[in-house]
Motif scaffolding. Structure first.
Motif, PDB file in Angstrom:
ATOM      1  N   ARG A 241      79.557 -73.271 -62.757  1.00  0.00           N
ATOM      2  CA  ARG A 241      80.036 -71.933 -62.381  1.00  0.00           C
ATOM      3  C   ARG A 241      81.185 -71.481 -63.277  1.00  0.00           C
ATOM      4  N   ALA A 242      81.248 -70.173 -63.517  1.00  0.00           N
ATOM      5  CA  ALA A 242      82.326 -69.616 -64.333  1.00  0.00           C
ATOM      6  C   ALA A 242      83.138 -68.643 -63.490  1.00  0.00           C
ATOM      7  N   SER A 243      83.351 -69.015 -62.233  1.00  0.00           N
ATOM      8  CA  SER A 243      84.238 -68.260 -61.351  1.00  0.00           C
ATOM      9  C   SER A 243      84.590 -69.195 -60.207  1.00  0.00           C
ATOM     10  N   ALA A 244      85.696 -68.899 -59.549  1.00  0.00           N
ATOM     11  CA  ALA A 244      86.151 -69.790 -58.484  1.00  0.00           C
ATOM     12  C   ALA A 244      86.287 -69.036 -57.180  1.00  0.00           C
ATOM     13  N   GLY A 256      85.632 -72.154 -73.462  1.00  0.00           N
ATOM     14  CA  GLY A 256      86.661 -73.157 -73.208  1.00  0.00           C
ATOM     15  C   GLY A 256      87.851 -72.667 -72.399  1.00  0.00           C
ATOM     16  N   PHE A 257      87.879 -71.375 -72.041  1.00  0.00           N
ATOM     17  CA  PHE A 257      88.988 -70.818 -71.255  1.00  0.00           C
ATOM     18  C   PHE A 257      88.625 -70.812 -69.770  1.00  0.00           C
ATOM     19  N   LYS A 258      89.664 -70.895 -68.937  1.00  0.00           N
ATOM     20  CA  LYS A 258      89.440 -70.782 -67.497  1.00  0.00           C
ATOM     21  C   LYS A 258      88.977 -69.373 -67.187  1.00  0.00           C
ATOM     22  N   LYS A 318      94.989 -71.553 -73.706  1.00  0.00           N
ATOM     23  CA  LYS A 318      93.681 -72.157 -73.452  1.00  0.00           C
ATOM     24  C   LYS A 318      93.750 -73.282 -72.418  1.00  0.00           C
ATOM     25  N   ALA A 319      94.719 -74.176 -72.563  1.00  0.00           N
ATOM     26  CA  ALA A 319      94.717 -75.358 -71.693  1.00  0.00           C
ATOM     27  C   ALA A 319      95.095 -75.000 -70.254  1.00  0.00           C
ATOM     28  N   GLU A 320      96.236 -74.351 -70.084  1.00  0.00           N
ATOM     29  CA  GLU A 320      96.712 -74.036 -68.734  1.00  0.00           C
ATOM     30  C   GLU A 320      96.041 -72.780 -68.168  1.00  0.00           C
ATOM     31  N   GLY A 321      95.699 -71.838 -69.040  1.00  0.00           N
ATOM     32  CA  GLY A 321      95.132 -70.574 -68.571  1.00  0.00           C
ATOM     33  C   GLY A 321      96.207 -69.572 -68.198  1.00  0.00           C
ATOM     34  N   ALA A 322      97.463 -69.852 -68.613  1.00  0.00           N
ATOM     35  CA  ALA A 322      98.569 -68.941 -68.265  1.00  0.00           C
ATOM     36  C   ALA A 322      98.510 -67.690 -69.128  1.00  0.00           C
TER      37      ALA A 322
END
Ligand code: HEM
Length: 441
Positions: A241-244, A256-258, A318-322
């Protein structure tokens, strides 16, 4: 006609499924990935390596227990009496089979009515984790009613969401008076590279589950029940899934991004932006408009891009998604903040700057997307992307966002919208009724 029609080809045996796929207790206990991991921890050596004397799997190393993203295959969702169809507000499952269908040239209004009744009955049974008829008929001359590949599988949180395309409300079926004023085919949009092979459709089914075989089984059996009335048109098999949903960790899409950090998550937002309420068509109250875009990603090009550019494109790290103006994923982006040189920190053409509600008159859409792959393209490049699915109570909300993104988004260099469809999802039926029954009253 009442909603008590059976799910199968018309034979009485289909109205009462013959072979439960699961003993009832399995639904209660389920099989959770977390449970499996916990068991593995207890059975492992030193709590880390699973296997050894009593271990079933030698040499597997367990890094940590995944407590934020557990799957319980025993979970099932009811179909009737929900007001809203499931698969919209439902926490996104891991897999999704999205399919559109065309009504056969000779299909009549009555055929459509019977199909919606049969599909509704079948979906209720499938979501309950059961087969839509006998997997092994007693007569050796009879073909099985259920195709059987999910016979021993758990319900796996299956939800099947049924949508009706604008063509259903054309003159052909005499249903034009039920068409909401807001509903029509999507106009040409900025960023369209649409392939007719993946565009349009009279009906849609979104079958999501935590087991891909369960969602495929649902699609396959519904297609089978519809044979002669509908023809499958285009399908996309979505994974990861690409949504939460609320309480789920934000997953990553293939760049690769949240994806899904600032998505609609609360009931209040759902009421304001997703559920149709008090429209010109009262039968649709509790429904929603579904927009689907098959968006191919140019992965090889993206993979050669600098990380600084990738982050500028989204306006997030990219890593944190901030956001680039913050340090934590859920920090509020500050679209007016400037750096020491006086430059805006978040590029105004970044994906989040163009799509954020702050910059779009407060409008939000509910994104419920999945990754997809079609393997390799003819030129040998990776053929993959985003099965973008959004729900909104006004199609103009999507249209406005996409026209803005399609014209300006820095991301456009790396994506192509190749497929498209719009459908209206009616509310869920009460027990004994079926989806869309009001159309035939
Ligand atoms: C391949 C195509 C796309 C990719 C890879 C993508 C990816 C992302 C990512 C990584 C975010 C930031 C995290 C988040 O808040 O969810 C985001 C946000 C968002 N995207 Fe997309 N997206 C795509 C297409 C679209 C389309 C077609 C639309 C609508 C027309 C859209 C609307 C939004 C919205 C509304 C947000 C939230 C912005 C905010 O409130 O900060 N996206 N997307």
């Amino acid at each position: 006609m009442s909603g008590s029609m059976d799910a199968g080809d018309g034979a009485a045996e289909d109205s009462v499924p013959q072979q439960p796929r699961q003993p009832p207790e399995a639904v209660a206990t389920g099989t959770s990935r977390r449970g499996l991991l916990r068991g593995a921890l207890l059975g492992g050596v030193g709590g880390l390596v699973v296997g050894g004397a009593g271990g079933a799997v030698a040499g597997r190393t367990l890094i940590s227990e995944d407590s934020t993203d557990a799957v319980n295959l025993g979970t099932k969702y009811p179909f009737y009496g929900q007001r809203y169809q499931v698969g919209i507000a439902t926490e996104p499952q891991r897999h999704c089979l999205f399919a559109t269908f065309r009504l056969a040239p000779g299909a009549t209004t009555r055929d459509l009515q019977v199909l919606l009744a049969r599909w509704s009955a079948a979906i209720a049974v499938l979501q309950d984790g059961r087969s839509v008829g006998s997997v092994e008929p007693t007569s050796p001359l009879q073909p099985p009613r259920d195709t059987g590949e999910a016979h021993d599988l758990s319900p796996a949180s299956l939800t099947v969401t049924l949508g009706l395309g604008p063509s259903v409300f054309g003159e052909r079926f005499g249903l034009a008076r039920f068409k909401p004023a807001l509903f029509s085919d999507l106009p040409p949009l900025n960023g369209d590279f649409l392939d007719p092979k993946f565009t349009g459709g009279d009906l849609s089914l979104q079958a999501c589950a935590d087991d891909p075989q369960v969602s495929y089984h649902a699609f396959r059996n519904l297609a089978r029940i519809g044979r002669g009335v509908v023809v499958p048109y285009w399908t996309v098999l979505g994974f990861g899934r690409a949504s939460a949903g609320e309480g789920q960790a934000t997953p990553r899409m293939l760049l690769g991004f949240k994806d899904g950090t600032r998505n609609i998550k609360t009931d209040d937002q759902m009421a304001q932006f997703v559920w149709i309420d008090k429209s010109d068509q009262p039968w649709l109250d509790g429904g929603s408009y579904q927009v689907v875009r098959k968006i191919r990603m140019l992965l090889e090009t993206w993979d050669a891009d600098r990380i600084g550019d990738q982050q500028e494109i989204f306006g997030r790290d990219k890593a944190e998604g901030a956001p680039l103006t913050g340090t934590k994923e859920f920090d509020h982006p500050d679209f007016a903040a400037r750096d020491a040189e006086g430059e805006l920190i978040i590029n105004p053409l970044a994906h989040i700057a163009l799509s954020a509600p702050e910059n779009n008159g407060g409008v939000m859409i509910k994104r419920r997307s999945y990754n997809y792959t079609d393997g390799l393209a003819a030129d040998g490049q990776l053929d993959a992307g985003l099965l973008f699915i959004s729900y909104q109570n006004d199609p103009q909300h999507f249209i406005r966002l996409q026209n803005r993104l399609g014209a300006n988004d820095l991301l456009n260099e790396y994506i192509r919208h190749i497929g498209s469809g719009i459908f209206v999802v009616p509310p869920a039926p009460e027990e004994g009724h079926y989806i869309g029954e009001a159309l035939f009253a």
